[in-house]
Motif scaffolding. Sequence first.
Motif, PDB file in Angstrom:
ATOM      1  N   ALA A  91      11.524   5.975  -2.184  1.00 56.03           N
ATOM      2  CA  ALA A  91      11.524   4.768  -3.317  1.00 56.03           C
ATOM      3  C   ALA A  91      10.468   3.581  -2.955  1.00 56.03           C
ATOM      4  O   ALA A  91      10.560   2.746  -3.747  1.00 56.03           O
ATOM      5  CB  ALA A  91      12.959   4.073  -3.110  1.00 56.03           C
ATOM      6  N   GLY A  92       9.555   3.652  -2.029  1.00 56.06           N
ATOM      7  CA  GLY A  92       8.543   2.827  -1.635  1.00 56.06           C
ATOM      8  C   GLY A  92       8.989   1.709  -0.716  1.00 56.06           C
ATOM      9  O   GLY A  92       8.016   0.865  -0.487  1.00 56.06           O
TER      10      GLY A  92
ATOM     11  N   PRO B 276       0.821  -1.255  -0.052  1.00 53.39           N
ATOM     12  CA  PRO B 276       0.089  -0.008  -0.168  1.00 53.39           C
ATOM     13  C   PRO B 276       0.793   1.190  -0.012  1.00 53.39           C
ATOM     14  O   PRO B 276       0.456   2.280  -0.656  1.00 53.39           O
ATOM     15  CB  PRO B 276      -0.767  -0.142   1.287  1.00 53.39           C
ATOM     16  N   TRP B 277       1.916   1.276   0.535  1.00 50.52           N
ATOM     17  CA  TRP B 277       2.722   2.493   0.591  1.00 50.52           C
ATOM     18  C   TRP B 277       3.308   2.639  -0.933  1.00 50.52           C
ATOM     19  O   TRP B 277       3.250   3.841  -1.323  1.00 50.52           O
ATOM     20  CB  TRP B 277       3.947   2.416   1.691  1.00 50.52           C
ATOM     21  N   SER B 278       3.986   1.760  -1.387  1.00 47.99           N
ATOM     22  CA  SER B 278       4.644   1.827  -2.675  1.00 47.99           C
ATOM     23  C   SER B 278       3.375   2.140  -3.752  1.00 47.99           C
ATOM     24  O   SER B 278       3.857   2.845  -4.785  1.00 47.99           O
ATOM     25  CB  SER B 278       5.272   0.510  -3.276  1.00 47.99           C
ATOM     26  N   ALA B 279       2.195   2.095  -3.551  1.00 49.32           N
ATOM     27  CA  ALA B 279       1.017   2.187  -4.363  1.00 49.32           C
ATOM     28  C   ALA B 279       0.783   3.727  -4.403  1.00 49.32           C
ATOM     29  O   ALA B 279       0.300   4.434  -5.420  1.00 49.32           O
ATOM     30  CB  ALA B 279      -0.019   1.646  -4.005  1.00 49.32           C
TER      31      ALA B 279
ATOM     32  N   ILE C  26       7.877   1.544 -11.146  1.00 41.95           N
ATOM     33  CA  ILE C  26       9.100   1.499  -9.978  1.00 41.95           C
ATOM     34  C   ILE C  26       8.573   0.562  -8.911  1.00 41.95           C
ATOM     35  O   ILE C  26       7.319   0.539  -8.474  1.00 41.95           O
ATOM     36  CB  ILE C  26       8.959   2.995  -9.492  1.00 41.95           C
ATOM     37  N   VAL C  27       9.337  -0.514  -8.823  1.00 35.32           N
ATOM     38  CA  VAL C  27       9.329  -1.554  -7.858  1.00 35.32           C
ATOM     39  C   VAL C  27      10.328  -1.075  -6.611  1.00 35.32           C
ATOM     40  O   VAL C  27      11.678  -1.235  -6.836  1.00 35.32           O
ATOM     41  CB  VAL C  27       9.395  -2.823  -8.426  1.00 35.32           C
TER      42      VAL C  27
END
Length: 572
Positions: free
Chosen positions: A232-233, A112-115, A203-204
């Motif tokens: 950077a997620g 959820p944060w990287s989304a 971006i992963v």
Amino acid sequence: MMTITTAQASTCSPAELASRHRRLLADAVRAVAARTAFSAFTGREPSGPQGDEATALFSAQLETPLDLPGHIGVPTLQTDEVSPWTRLPLGVSYPRAEAPALIEHARQAQAPWSARTIDERAGICIEMIERMFAANVVLGLAAMHTTGQGRGMSRSGSGTNALDRGLEAVAAAWQVLSRVPTAASWEQTFGAELVALEKTYRIVPMGPALVVACASFPAWNVYPAVFANLMAGNPVIVKPHPSSVLQMALAVEIMRETLTDAGCDPDAVQLAVDSAAEPITSILATHPKVRIVDFTGSARYGAWVEEHARQARVYSETSGLNAVVLDSFTDTDAALRAVAGAISLFSAQMCTAPQNIYVPESGVVTPEGVLSADELEQGLIDAAAAIAESPRRAAAVLGAIQSERTIDEIADLTATLRARAHVLSEPRSWAAPEFPRARTSTPLIARVSLDDEDLFAHECFGPVVFLIRVPDARTALQRAAADAAAHGAITAFLYSTDEPLIDSAEEAFAAAGASLTINVTGAMPINFSAAFSDFHVSGLNPAGTATLTDDSFVTGRFRVVQSRRPLRPSHN
């Protein structure tokens, strides 16, 4: 939870935070590109508690558990945490959790944060920075009573300057991440056939990140690492030194509060607390699901982390041999005060403190004539002694010694130097105003020769200075640069009016990967490192790999994954 921020700590969506902080982000991005003077906090006073209110809030936290709502772990008294100023335990309990549980909670928070969009993550990170600035006075007291820094340094070096470094990392990361396109149309002819594809790029994040803090100056490295990872997620686990927890715990409290208010999982930032008797850092650093490690601390343990945390990208800052090469002065008194200030500032418990000062046997050239080697040494000793003569000035400049171990090591080294070298100024304690039991020490200053390399060719942490006699300044330059390359150095200093020597020094220290300060005197400490302007650590020598702040500090924290398919007709 202590109320150490202000009314601005209220529920706000990530999109609203991105909009709120868009102008500051743009200013920070421009500053990163220009490398000119910039601070987000110049001319501003913290909006949170100050004065007696801040002192009362800090005092209320002592002898009580720190509340981190929703954080896993069992509240455990931190017996390792003792104020260097009062010599009394802080008595704070922190949630203590096992490494696998912390990592699992981080992994659950990652998706959820990287989304969140890059702009949303930037807005949330800057909101965290603003809330920490609002609480700067309380956080400064926590820094003071865990690290030994004086009041001023704890609010500036561990406060606004560290927060500027964090904002710099946000801006640098935003620049790097924004260069990655989200989509592209692609066409190319293969024989008689035109192949048209639509491509998307994602971006992963690399995965959970561990940020390991040092005891004496944690915020300065922690904030950039935390915000580069969050941008950077990557979810972050902050691991303070067991003797210096409170400031980082309060910072984590504010970060988690901000995440919650933004509707995000607070476990994107967690706190890992251990004890000296039962350390957890090695377990976390080598766990297969920890993908990034930011480490600040000793060279020996840093090398162990770099060797054993093979599953992770390691960003390190350890120790080094920062040197001063003396050749000639334009202003003798100003130069001596500048060098004495650098060896005295926070009792040399900083990564930029000089340890090895090279003194030419023939002395140095000054406007008043040649200053002999003996006179030069005495001038440095007198300039350093002048700082300690005034108790209030000593408290502000020297601060307290963070660890009793440092005092013991200096005592052992003093005994060794009495037998093998010339001790020119013995370390002594001094009485700090308001804190008569403070752990203090003046610098140990000793004269050695180049043959005594087993004494000076490694870092002696704390207020230790070697005056190394050399035939001439060029010999000093060669040796200082060689030691920087072999043993590590973050910075070096030169005082000379000889332009060819200055040119040689710039070349030599650049090759060794150490920044160089030339002929600087005045109000600014010569080992001050300016956020948004000074690059800190080159990655070219054993002093570390965490380059604050350039693209390489960001790019290893994420990867780009693509998908592609035949180009579909436009619906426009």
